[in-house]
Design a protein around this motif. Sequence first.
Motif, PDB file in Angstrom:
ATOM      1  N   HIS A 293       0.848  -1.182   0.000  1.00  0.00           N
ATOM      2  CA  HIS A 293       0.000   0.000   0.000  1.00  0.00           C
ATOM      3  C   HIS A 293       0.885   1.233   0.000  1.00  0.00           C
ATOM      4  O   HIS A 293       2.016   1.185   0.473  1.00  0.00           O
ATOM      5  CB  HIS A 293      -0.903   0.038   1.239  1.00  0.00           C
ATOM      6  CG  HIS A 293      -1.816  -1.140   1.359  1.00  0.00           C
ATOM      7  ND1 HIS A 293      -2.931  -1.290   0.563  1.00  0.00           N
ATOM      8  CD2 HIS A 293      -1.773  -2.230   2.160  1.00  0.00           C
ATOM      9  CE1 HIS A 293      -3.541  -2.435   0.895  1.00  0.00           C
ATOM     10  NE2 HIS A 293      -2.854  -3.025   1.848  1.00  0.00           N
TER      11      HIS A 293
ATOM     12  N   CYS B 183      -4.483   5.664  -0.490  1.00  0.00           N
ATOM     13  CA  CYS B 183      -3.493   4.649  -0.835  1.00  0.00           C
ATOM     14  C   CYS B 183      -3.048   4.874  -2.280  1.00  0.00           C
ATOM     15  O   CYS B 183      -3.874   5.069  -3.165  1.00  0.00           O
ATOM     16  CB  CYS B 183      -4.101   3.259  -0.682  1.00  0.00           C
ATOM     17  SG  CYS B 183      -3.041   1.956  -1.317  1.00  0.00           S
TER      18      CYS B 183
ATOM     19  N   GLU C  83      -1.058   2.769  -4.160  1.00  0.00           N
ATOM     20  CA  GLU C  83      -0.791   1.564  -4.974  1.00  0.00           C
ATOM     21  C   GLU C  83      -2.127   0.881  -5.253  1.00  0.00           C
ATOM     22  O   GLU C  83      -2.906   0.652  -4.314  1.00  0.00           O
ATOM     23  CB  GLU C  83       0.110   0.582  -4.209  1.00  0.00           C
ATOM     24  CG  GLU C  83       1.548   0.993  -4.098  1.00  0.00           C
ATOM     25  CD  GLU C  83       2.433   0.435  -5.222  1.00  0.00           C
ATOM     26  OE1 GLU C  83       2.013  -0.530  -5.904  1.00  0.00           O
ATOM     27  OE2 GLU C  83       3.527   0.975  -5.410  1.00  0.00           O
ATOM     28  N   PHE C  84      -2.360   0.523  -6.487  1.00  0.00           N
ATOM     29  CA  PHE C  84      -3.643  -0.109  -6.817  1.00  0.00           C
ATOM     30  C   PHE C  84      -3.661  -1.516  -6.222  1.00  0.00           C
ATOM     31  O   PHE C  84      -3.259  -2.479  -6.842  1.00  0.00           O
ATOM     32  CB  PHE C  84      -3.881  -0.153  -8.330  1.00  0.00           C
ATOM     33  CG  PHE C  84      -5.347  -0.128  -8.656  1.00  0.00           C
ATOM     34  CD1 PHE C  84      -6.165  -1.198  -8.358  1.00  0.00           C
ATOM     35  CD2 PHE C  84      -5.914   0.987  -9.238  1.00  0.00           C
ATOM     36  CE1 PHE C  84      -7.523  -1.165  -8.627  1.00  0.00           C
ATOM     37  CE2 PHE C  84      -7.272   1.031  -9.525  1.00  0.00           C
ATOM     38  CZ  PHE C  84      -8.079  -0.036  -9.218  1.00  0.00           C
ATOM     39  N   CYS C  85      -4.160  -1.620  -4.989  1.00  0.00           N
ATOM     40  CA  CYS C  85      -3.936  -2.814  -4.187  1.00  0.00           C
ATOM     41  C   CYS C  85      -5.084  -3.806  -4.236  1.00  0.00           C
ATOM     42  O   CYS C  85      -4.926  -4.968  -3.865  1.00  0.00           O
ATOM     43  CB  CYS C  85      -3.663  -2.406  -2.750  1.00  0.00           C
ATOM     44  SG  CYS C  85      -4.923  -1.294  -2.108  1.00  0.00           S
TER      45      CYS C  85
ATOM     46  N   HIS D 290      -9.449  -0.446  -4.143  1.00  0.00           N
ATOM     47  CA  HIS D 290      -8.307   0.427  -3.852  1.00  0.00           C
ATOM     48  C   HIS D 290      -8.702   1.900  -3.799  1.00  0.00           C
ATOM     49  O   HIS D 290      -8.246   2.646  -2.935  1.00  0.00           O
ATOM     50  CB  HIS D 290      -7.228   0.197  -4.913  1.00  0.00           C
ATOM     51  CG  HIS D 290      -6.397   1.387  -5.212  1.00  0.00           C
ATOM     52  ND1 HIS D 290      -5.358   1.787  -4.401  1.00  0.00           N
ATOM     53  CD2 HIS D 290      -6.467   2.297  -6.214  1.00  0.00           C
ATOM     54  CE1 HIS D 290      -4.813   2.877  -4.904  1.00  0.00           C
ATOM     55  NE2 HIS D 290      -5.452   3.210  -5.987  1.00  0.00           N
TER      56      HIS D 290
ATOM     57  N   MET E  93      -9.815   3.178  -0.663  1.00  0.00           N
ATOM     58  CA  MET E  93      -8.874   3.143   0.463  1.00  0.00           C
ATOM     59  C   MET E  93      -8.395   4.564   0.717  1.00  0.00           C
ATOM     60  O   MET E  93      -7.385   5.004   0.172  1.00  0.00           O
ATOM     61  CB  MET E  93      -7.718   2.198   0.144  1.00  0.00           C
ATOM     62  CG  MET E  93      -6.818   1.929   1.343  1.00  0.00           C
ATOM     63  SD  MET E  93      -5.747   0.517   1.039  1.00  0.00           S
ATOM     64  CE  MET E  93      -4.826   0.507   2.587  1.00  0.00           C
TER      65      MET E  93
HETATM   66 CU1  CUA Z   1      -4.043   0.027  -0.615  1.00  0.00          CU
HETATM   67 CU2  CUA Z   1      -4.477   0.846  -2.697  1.00  0.00          CU
END
Ligand code: CUA
Length: 765
Positions: free
Chosen positions: A591, A626, A628-630, A634, A637
């Motif tokens: 993240h 966040c 980062e494309f988690c 996402h 987030m």
């Molecule tokens: Cu954690 Cu995007």
Amino acid sequence: MSTFAVKPTVLLVAAGIGLGAASTAWSAESLQDVLKRRGLSQQDVLAAAKTYVPTGKRDEFVVFSSGGQSGQVIVYGIPSMRILKYIGVFTPEPWQGYGFDEESKMVLRGGRIDGRDMTWGDTHHPAISETNGQYDGQFLFINDKANPRIAVLDLQDFETKQIVVNPIYKSEHGGAFVTTNTEYVFEAAQYPAPLENQKFYPLEEMNDKYRGGMTYWKFDRKEGRINVKESFSVELPPYWQDLSDAGKGPSEGWSFTNSFCSERYVGGIEKGRPPYEAGCSAKDTDYLHVINWKKAAELVAAGKAKTINNHKVLPIDVAVKEGILFLVPEPKSPHGVDVTPDGKLIIVAGKLDTHVSVFSFEKIMAAIKAGKFESKDPYGIPIIGIKDALDKQVQLGLGPLHTQYDSKPCVAYTSLYVDSQVAKWDYCTGKVLDKLSVHYNIGHLMTMEGDSVSPKGRYLVALNKLAIDRFVPVGPLHPQNHQLIDISNDKMQLLYDMPLPLGEPHYAVAIEAAKLKPGVRYKVGTDSRTGKLSPDYVRAGEEVTTKTGNKIVVKGTLIRSHFTPETIEAEVGDEITLHLTNLERAQDETHGFTVSTYNVHASLEPGKTVTVKFKADKEGVYPYYCTEFCSALHLEMMGYLLVKPKGWKPTKTAAVAQAVYTEADYKATLKKVADTQAVIDSVVGFITSVNYKDFPDVVAMVEDATDQLGKIPEAKAKAEAAAAKKDWDQANLWAEQIWQYQVKAADLGLRAKTYLEQNNAKKVQ
Ligand code: CUA
Ligand code: CUK
């Protein structure tokens, strides 16, 4: 959003069955068709076949290249030449949060000079740690020529752990090089200057007050850090020390450093004097510095050093008296010095000579033993006659610079800067074996593990200074050009041109990929820059925000796909410190964290704890999110930092506006939850039917999925309690949250299933 509104069973079908259909629809071009269409020759195809790494396959070697003026390190694979990573070293690197979170700022702070942040660097020479002269893949070191510094990177996580400033130089070049067991990492000065910090002497006093030197940084392998206190330097004359190499085998315990401008010339073209370039290249020879570092360390331990700027320096006269410092003439403005893998010979190339000079360590030692010196330099250092040290000289071409070694005995490769060629030659017989043109003006070159005691051969990379006509033009500033060359046959074959778009990479080192064993996750709560647990990490359920005076401290967590907390309330002027811990165990579930307009960023790899700190000095509403494309959720987030004006009081007490849901919505959500559970059950059934415990990556994913599923009972209880009160809003939203936990578990489960299938997991009873 709409993709996830579909029934979860559809996800499973897409993941599993979709693959089969794609391959049949087109009548494929033949290889011949493609060659014709793209104008490729047989030779091109051969080169392509030698470098192409099919999807899912990996490179054989990993290169750590200097990132030049970017102050970073570039990591790429061989033979594919695919770039794998840029590592922030001397300069901030936003992706990794390097210089934007508190832990990494501490590392960069180690590189401050005279109280000033250095936000650029000029990296030249990376070196991999060695055990018995072999690359061991544990640490990487690299120097900064401009602001004399050296950095330590841990190859466990490819992060910079330490930057140390050279206490006595104003520039340095001949580093980083390591001794055969990485006892020391050493670097030589480049441009002479007074050794005392912030001390002025006029250029007229060059000979007396200006000095060069050689610094030996003691490396503590257990700590993975340079021990500054145990480090020392050997004072050297104001010759311009250039490159260095460590002895090995018979020459272990010695180091070799070439130099130029032993004229000690002082330029001043504006005063009518010929420039440095003329005055520094007038003499026919300069000096190879030969230093017994093992004995130097003993002398320093015995108290024979003086202290300059808090650093131990062994003076020239002591080094001479104790017989640990010698000079050997070397022609003519040399640049490289490279010890052969067996440690018996030292090869020096002169930029203005057409020869390489091969010096014999045995002969040098014999001359020292016999006390046979041709003269002394103005500082009293004994000079060994060139004839008494030389094994042979070999004419290679114009502008020889650096030399690397092959796995085949006696075979060396030397870069010819002016000729724009690589010369392959035999340093035992003195024969030139082959030459290959490169594009253009090659500086360093590099073979696989080519400066260790056992080079691996196979490939050579030419690190070229100019890239004219090689790539699609991108403006006056051209990319750098690394050319991959096949050296496994008698004739060298050029395979590939790789543009490097970061800085001028002077040198690079390549290690067998199998020797690198980086981790994929941290122990939860790890401060990666110290390697220890952060005192401020929290586990799930322990998140807490405290305010003392105007200091707000948040100890929070991240897990797909939410932060805890999701609101931070502050007053203008508060100082905010966030200690964030990524609770994920699954590989690559990183993240990111940023707060709008406060110039902070953190990269949180699984298990890492990172601190960001800033002053909330502006009233307003600042989303944090966040980066980062988690996961599929996402984008959700996120959270809000609310910076209220001083003394602000709420006027409305109304609840936060919510969507309005009905009992039917709640029922529909419960149905979705039940369907998803069926998917999860089938995936779990598959995973537990095979030997998944034999795959640590899968075990980590299963742990994470179990974590997610473990949160369901609490959400379920809340949903049911709300439903009992006919609060359909709350009931439905908690049911949706159950589904969120399920989706993430299912996502992990499907990934685990794919992994197991691709890695031939075996059925268990
Ligand atoms: Cu954690 Cu995007
Ligand atoms: S140096 Cu740049 S080409 Cu700094 Cu090793 Cu030779």
